[in-house]
Write an enzyme that holds these catalytic residues in place. Structure first.
Site, PDB file in Angstrom:
ATOM      1  N   ASP A 216      47.961  38.843  40.847  1.00  0.00           N
ATOM      2  CA  ASP A 216      46.820  39.544  40.258  1.00  0.00           C
ATOM      3  C   ASP A 216      47.162  41.024  40.104  1.00  0.00           C
ATOM      4  O   ASP A 216      48.330  41.378  39.914  1.00  0.00           O
ATOM      5  CB  ASP A 216      45.583  39.342  41.142  1.00  0.00           C
TER       6      ASP A 216
ATOM      7  N   SER B  88      37.470  33.873  36.913  1.00  0.00           N
ATOM      8  CA  SER B  88      38.338  34.578  37.865  1.00  0.00           C
ATOM      9  C   SER B  88      37.779  34.510  39.273  1.00  0.00           C
ATOM     10  O   SER B  88      38.527  34.563  40.251  1.00  0.00           O
ATOM     11  CB  SER B  88      38.460  36.053  37.478  1.00  0.00           C
TER      12      SER B  88
END
Length: 322
Positions: A49, A244
Site C-alpha cells: 500500500d 479498499s
C-alpha cells in the site's frame, strides 16, 4: 509509456481523535467472538500500500519491518512512512493492537510487514508492486493484502501473484469501486479480477451491497466497506469508505483462520485448504454471486458446520477450485 496502479478510490468521511472502540466492521464479521481462540499471533500480513504511520500507538508494536519500493523519500528502501493515509487505515483494520485506547483490528496480535508500493499520491508503477510481491514471498508472509488496482491485465503482475499462491501465501485484493449497482454488468480491476486472488467486494454496516462495489464472476466474498473507522496519519483515526476498506477485514480474518486451523489440524495447510476454511465461514446475503461471491465473511462457525474440525478432516486434502 509507463503504466500505473493506484489506490482503489476511497472516500474520507471524517477524521477523529480520542477514539476508544471496536470498529463496527470488525464486530460485523464476528472477530471479537473468536478472540478467545485466536488473535492471529505469529501470522505475518504483508500490506502492499502507501506505507504506514509506524509511530501510530495502535500499530507501532505490530510492525515487524518493511521496505519502500516507491520514489518517495528519494527511493530510500528503509523509509516506508505513509504520507497518504490509505495504507495506515488498511493496517489498522487488519491488526490494530489491543491497548485500551483507539481502535482494535480484526487480528490484533498479527504481525504487519509494511511493503510500500504506492507513493504519497497513491500511485505506483507495476514494477514496484511486482517487486513488492516478491519481497513478501522472500519474507515468508502468510497473507498479502492489496487494496490497489488498475484497468490493465499485466502478465508479470499475474505471474508474481501465481508465485505467491504457489508458496501457499493467501493473496487478498479489493474488488474495485467502479460498480454501478447493476449486477448484470461486469467491472474489472486488476489484480482483484485474477482468479488466483481472494477478491473482496463491499457491503455497508447494515449488510446491504455497496453501490460502488465491482460486480463480476471473480468476486469471492464481501466484507464491510462503508463508514469504516480505523487508524490514520499522525496518530489519528478516520472513517473511510471503499472496497479498499473491505479487503483488510478479510486479510485479518485469514490471519485468525490460519492460526486457528493450523493448531486445530496439527499441520500446515495449503493455500487451497485455507481458502476453503474461509469460504466455510461465510453467510449468503441474498445478492447476486457477482456482487457477493460466497457471501459475508462471518467468523463464528454455525453449529451444523462444526464437523469441519472433526479428526477425520485432519488428514483429508480439501481440493478447492476458485
Amino acid at each position: 509509456m509507463k503504466q500505473y496502479v493506484h489506490v482503489i478510490p476511497y472516500k474520507v468521511i471524517a477524521e477523529n481523535e480520542g477514539i476508544k472502540e471496536v470498529p463496527r466492521g470488525v464486530e460485523l464479521i464476528q472477530a471479537p467472538e473468536i478472540w478467545s481462540e485466536t488473535k492471529g499471533k505469529g501470522m505475518k500480513v504483508a500490506v502492499l500500500d502507501t506505507g504506514c504511520d509506524t509511530a501510530h500507538p495502535d500499530l507501532q508494536d505490530r510492525i515487524i519491518g518493511g521496505k519502500n519500493f516507491t520514489d518517495d523519500d528519494g527511493g530510500n528502501p528503509d523509509r516506508f512512512h505513509d504520507y497518504n493515509g490509505h495504507g495506515t487505515h488498511v493496517c489498522g483494520t487488519i491488526a490494530a493492537q489491543e491497548n485500551d485506547t483507539g481502535v482494535i483490528g480484526v487480528a490484533p496480535e498479527a504481525d504487519l510487514l509494511i511493503v510500500k508500493v504506492l507513493n504519497k499520491a497513491g500511485s505506483g508503477q507495476y514494477e514496484w508492486i511486482i517487486n513488492g510481491i516478491h519481497y513478501a514471498i522472500e519474507q515468508k508472509a502468510d497473507i498479502i493484502s492489496m487494496s490497489l488496482g488498475g484497468p490493465a491485465d499485466v502478465p508479470e503482475l499475474h505471474d508474481a501473484i501465481k508465485t505467491a499462491v504457489e508458496n501457499n501465501i493467501l493473496v487478498v485484493c479489493a474488488a474495485g469501486n467502479e460498480g454501478d449497482g447493476d449486477d448484470s454488468t461486469n467491472e474489472y480491476a486488476y489484480p482483484g479480477a485474477y482468479n488466483e486472488v481472494i477478491s473482496v467486494g463491499a457491503i455497508n454496516l447494515e449488510r446491504g451491497s455497496s453501490d460502488f462495489t465491482n460486480s463480476n464472476n471473480e468476486v469471492d466474498v464481501v466484507a464491510p466497506g462503508e463508514k469504516i473507522l480505523s487508524t490514520y496519519l499522525n496518530g489519528k483515526y478516520a472513517t473511510l469508505s471503499g472496497t479498499s476498506m473491505s479487503a483488510p477485514h478479510v486479510s485479518g480474518a485469514l490471519a485468525l483462520i490460519k492460526d486457528y486451523s493450523v493448531r486445530q489440524f496439527e499441520r500446515s495447510l495449503s493455500e487451497p485448504e485455507l481458502y476453503a476454511q474461509l469460504i466455510k465461514r461465510t453467510i449468503p446475503l441474498g445478492n447476486s454471486p457477482k456482487l457477493e461471491g460466497n457471501g459475508l465473511v462471518y467468523l463464528t462457525v454455525p453449529e451444523h458446520l462444526s464437523r469441519i474440525f472433526d479428526e477425520s478432516f485432519k488428514t483429508r486434502m480439501l481440493d478447492t477450485v476458485y
